[in-house]
Design a protein around this motif. Structure first.
Motif, short mmCIF file in Angstrom:
data_model
loop_
_atom_site.label_atom_id
_atom_site.label_comp_id
_atom_site.label_asym_id
_atom_site.label_seq_id
_atom_site.Cartn_x
_atom_site.Cartn_y
_atom_site.Cartn_z
N SER A 159 119.21 25.00 66.84
CA SER A 159 118.79 24.13 67.82
C SER A 159 119.66 22.92 67.79
CB SER A 159 117.47 23.42 67.70
OG SER A 159 117.23 22.52 66.68
N GLU A 208 116.42 28.17 62.28
CA GLU A 208 116.19 27.49 63.83
C GLU A 208 116.26 26.26 64.06
OE1 GLU A 208 111.69 28.83 64.20
OE2 GLU A 208 112.45 30.76 64.48
N ARG A 209 116.25 25.29 63.20
CA ARG A 209 116.64 24.04 63.19
C ARG A 209 118.16 23.84 63.24
NH1 ARG A 209 112.69 20.74 59.08
NH2 ARG A 209 110.80 20.93 60.36
#
Length: 115
Positions: free
Chosen positions: A97, A93-94
């Motif tokens: 993003s 997810e990081r």
């Protein structure tokens, strides 16, 4: 733990973690690569896993799980695998993003001659 016990725990945790990250896997294999990376040194955190388990073994409804030392290798592996899978998903997810802006700075055409 003996090295054989750690090896067995690693294998079982790996199987569970890989299963948990499967919905996040793509053609790159990044999710399973992250799992393997985190498993490479999981034994450094065995005391942390035990402490975390023991601190959270009482359910909100009052049911209490056994202490870490009293649960089976399979249960320990599932707990470790779950944590490792959560770490892998958080890292995915990081990456996602911050990935959107990586192509904002395109190279100059003349830079190809310097490579």
């Amino acid at each position: 733990m003996t090295s054989d016990e750690i090896h067995e725990l690693r294998q079982r945790a790996a199987n569970y973690a890989i299963e948990r990250v499967q919905p996040f896997e793509d053609v790159t294999g990044l999710a399973s690569a992250l799992v393997r990376r985190y498993l490479a040194t999981f034994e450094d955190s065995l005391d942390d896993y035990a402490a975390s388990w023991n601190a959270s073994r009482e359910e909100p409804n009052g049911c209490t799980w056994p202490e870490w030392a009293a649960v089976s290798t399979d249960v320990q592996a599932r707990y470790i695998g779950l944590e490792i899978a959560q770490c892998a998903v958080a890292m995915l997810e990081r990456i996602e993003s911050v990935e959107a802006g990586i192509h904002d700075c395109m190279p100059e055409a003349w830079e190809i001659g310097r490579a």
